[in-house]
Design an enzyme around this catalytic site. Structure first.
Site, PDB file in Angstrom:
ATOM      1  N   GLU A 198      40.171  47.963 -80.668  1.00  0.00           N
ATOM      2  CA  GLU A 198      40.585  48.435 -79.114  1.00  0.00           C
ATOM      3  C   GLU A 198      41.605  47.683 -78.725  1.00  0.00           C
ATOM      4  OE1 GLU A 198      37.107  51.692 -78.460  1.00  0.00           O
ATOM      5  OE2 GLU A 198      36.653  49.664 -77.330  1.00  0.00           O
ATOM      6  N   CYS A 255      35.770  46.429 -69.044  1.00  0.00           N
ATOM      7  CA  CYS A 255      34.946  45.684 -68.947  1.00  0.00           C
ATOM      8  C   CYS A 255      33.942  45.306 -69.533  1.00  0.00           C
ATOM      9  CB  CYS A 255      34.805  44.157 -67.992  1.00  0.00           C
ATOM     10  SG  CYS A 255      36.227  43.455 -67.128  1.00  0.00           S
TER      11      CYS A 255
HETATM   12  N1  SAH Z   1      34.848  36.152 -75.167  1.00  0.00           N
HETATM   13  C1  SAH Z   1      35.960  36.422 -73.652  1.00  0.00           C
HETATM   14  C2  SAH Z   1      36.686  38.112 -73.465  1.00  0.00           C
HETATM   15  C3  SAH Z   1      35.794  38.979 -73.334  1.00  0.00           C
HETATM   16  S1  SAH Z   1      36.395  39.169 -71.747  1.00  0.00           S
HETATM   17  C4  SAH Z   1      34.934  36.678 -72.770  1.00  0.00           C
HETATM   18  O1  SAH Z   1      33.761  36.572 -73.037  1.00  0.00           O
HETATM   19  O2  SAH Z   1      35.489  36.160 -71.562  1.00  0.00           O
HETATM   20  C5  SAH Z   1      36.130  40.470 -71.498  1.00  0.00           C
HETATM   21  C6  SAH Z   1      34.697  39.948 -69.685  1.00  0.00           C
HETATM   22  O3  SAH Z   1      34.012  41.467 -69.470  1.00  0.00           O
HETATM   23  C7  SAH Z   1      34.097  38.611 -69.987  1.00  0.00           C
HETATM   24  O4  SAH Z   1      34.242  38.239 -68.283  1.00  0.00           O
HETATM   25  C8  SAH Z   1      32.849  39.093 -69.450  1.00  0.00           C
HETATM   26  O5  SAH Z   1      31.656  38.531 -69.276  1.00  0.00           O
HETATM   27  C9  SAH Z   1      33.239  40.762 -69.330  1.00  0.00           C
HETATM   28  N2  SAH Z   1      31.914  41.993 -69.712  1.00  0.00           N
HETATM   29  C10 SAH Z   1      31.116  41.597 -70.901  1.00  0.00           C
HETATM   30  N3  SAH Z   1      30.652  43.168 -70.657  1.00  0.00           N
HETATM   31  C11 SAH Z   1      30.360  43.616 -69.449  1.00  0.00           C
HETATM   32  C12 SAH Z   1      29.640  44.869 -68.776  1.00  0.00           C
HETATM   33  N4  SAH Z   1      29.558  45.339 -69.698  1.00  0.00           N
HETATM   34  N5  SAH Z   1      30.117  45.016 -67.873  1.00  0.00           N
HETATM   35  C13 SAH Z   1      30.978  43.974 -66.785  1.00  0.00           C
HETATM   36  N6  SAH Z   1      31.745  42.616 -67.812  1.00  0.00           N
HETATM   37  C14 SAH Z   1      31.657  42.797 -68.356  1.00  0.00           C
END
Ligand code: SAH
Length: 381
Positions: free
Chosen positions: A100, A372
């Site tokens: 995606e 996110c």
């Molecule tokens: N793997 C990397 C890149 C993904 S970024 C990382 O973990 O940083 C995705 C961002 O969204 C990250 O900061 C993560 O903490 C956040 N995230 C993941 N699941 C989420 C959710 N259910 N709600 C809000 N933010 C979320």
């Protein structure tokens, strides 16, 4: 890697460097400038079909096709459009796997990824609406780095998929090429920010990710300061990343203010704990006027108490850094709830009072599962 032979799906030109393309041209007895022509056709013009590269002789185009080469821009399998203008693309790769990619017309109010100053980004929490001059596009593309993810964060939907495979550099660049084509947007005339924050952990696919970055800077002409990569905290790669001559800005997913809490929500903290992570962050060589970003997903009643905000203050104190708060984007499969807006505001206030620039990311495209942590290839809407 995918186990599918080249003769079935062809070989992708997208993903090859100028040197590799020049070598390819020379091998088939072409002048070396054909390499540059291919490079321009792939990355600057983002042409979809070999036949359409008018700068190349028809005979050479045919020869490349017969050798199994294709341009390699992936197909858009599905397109979901949010009421807020966000578009979530399901992108189909040559072996049938999907990832995606998300188009956000005005960014998300937190990670512009464009080097803009804090004051410019500062907005009331969770407010909507366009910013910037009318008519000037300032979109952000959120890019995936793997099919699925292996990191297993407890609040993230992508984790539910597990990891299928790494993306090739051409598949990372290909997402951007496909979306730019669909949106009719052409950098550098039109400003585009990239965030490597889609499916996957970019630092567990480091070499392909960095190769894609260089192609995007040199070929697609998106400046490095308009790109941000987010890592869950793969500490050795943070050190490597700091040594790169050309690199995006760095964001680190913090999500827990002490080791107990962080290990609960991000099991990888047992391998690289907060002390190791914050040491790497403090030693990270920032460019002039650059700041590190810490992301913190707020989970109601878990990590959103004032006490934890004060712990974050202690972790980040003295660093040239900002904090992006993300209220959990919820879903039935997750054992967490989204905090009320007052709790988010109270958390932010404590950080701001301690002098830490802190922003609340505006959720984009929640209605189409594009926000996110929501990227899990949902097709039933
Ligand atoms: N793997 C990397 C890149 C993904 S970024 C990382 O973990 O940083 C995705 C961002 O969204 C990250 O900061 C993560 O903490 C956040 N995230 C993941 N699941 C989420 C959710 N259910 N709600 C809000 N933010 C979320």
């Amino acid at each position: 890697m995918s186990g599918v032979s080249n003769s079935v799906i062809g070989r992708s030109l997208l993903g090859l460097t100028l040197e590799e393309l020049t070598g390819l041209a020379l091998e088939s007895g072409q002048p070396s400038y054909r390499g540059q022509q291919l490079f321009d056709a792939l990355y600057r013009q983002r042409i979809e079909r070999l036949d359409s590269i008018s700068t190349l002789p028809a005979q050479y185009r045919a020869q490349l096709g017969e050798a199994g080469w294709r341009m390699g821009i992936p197909a858009i399998a599905r397109r979901f459009e949010s009421t807020d203008g966000t578009v979530r693309y399901l992108i189909e790769l040559a072996d049938g796997e999907t990832v995606e990619t998300v188009w956000m017309p005005e960014g998300d109010g937190g990670e512009a990824g464009d080097g803009s100053e804090a004051g410019e980004e500062m907005e009331p929490p969770l407010s909507g609406g366009a910013r910037g001059q009318a008519g000037r596009r300032r979109a952000t593309i959120c890019v995936s780095s793997q099919v699925g993810c292996a990191v297993n964060c407890k609040f993230c939907f992508t984790a539910l998929l597990g990891v299928k495979r790494n993306l090739e550099a051409g598949e990372i660049v290909g997402q951007i090429a496909a979306v730019l084509r669909d949106q009719g947007v052409k950098p550098p005339l039109e400003r585009v920010n990239l965030v490597f924050m889609g499916m996957g952990e970019p630092f567990l696919n480091y070499d392909n990710f960095m190769k894609a970055v260089r192609l995007l800077v040199d070929g697609v002409a998106i400046p490095q300061v308009r790109m941000t990569v987010s890592t869950a905290g793969i500490v050795p790669r943070i050190y490597d990343f700091g040594q790169e001559a050309v690199r995006p800005k760095l964001a680190i997913s913090l999500n827990g203010s002490n080791d107990k809490l962080r290990s609960d929500v991000m099991p990888l903290n047992r391998k690289w704990n907060l002390e190791m992570l914050m040491k790497a962050a403090r030693e990270f060589p920032l460019r002039a006027r650059e700041r590190l970003t810490f992301e913190y997903v707020l989970l109601q009643g878990v990590n959103d108490f004032p006490e934890q905000a004060r712990e974050v203050v202690e972790l980040v104190r003295g660093m040239r850094a900002k904090v992006n708060l993300i209220a959990l984007n919820p879903g039935a499969e997750l054992p967490y709830r989204t905090p009320e807006q007052e709790r988010v505001g109270a958390f932010q206030k404590i950080l701001v009072a301690a002098g830490i620039p802190t922003f609340v990311r505006r959720p984009r495209g929640r209605d189409i599962f594009a926000a996110c942590g929501q990227l899990k290839r949902t097709v039933e809407m």
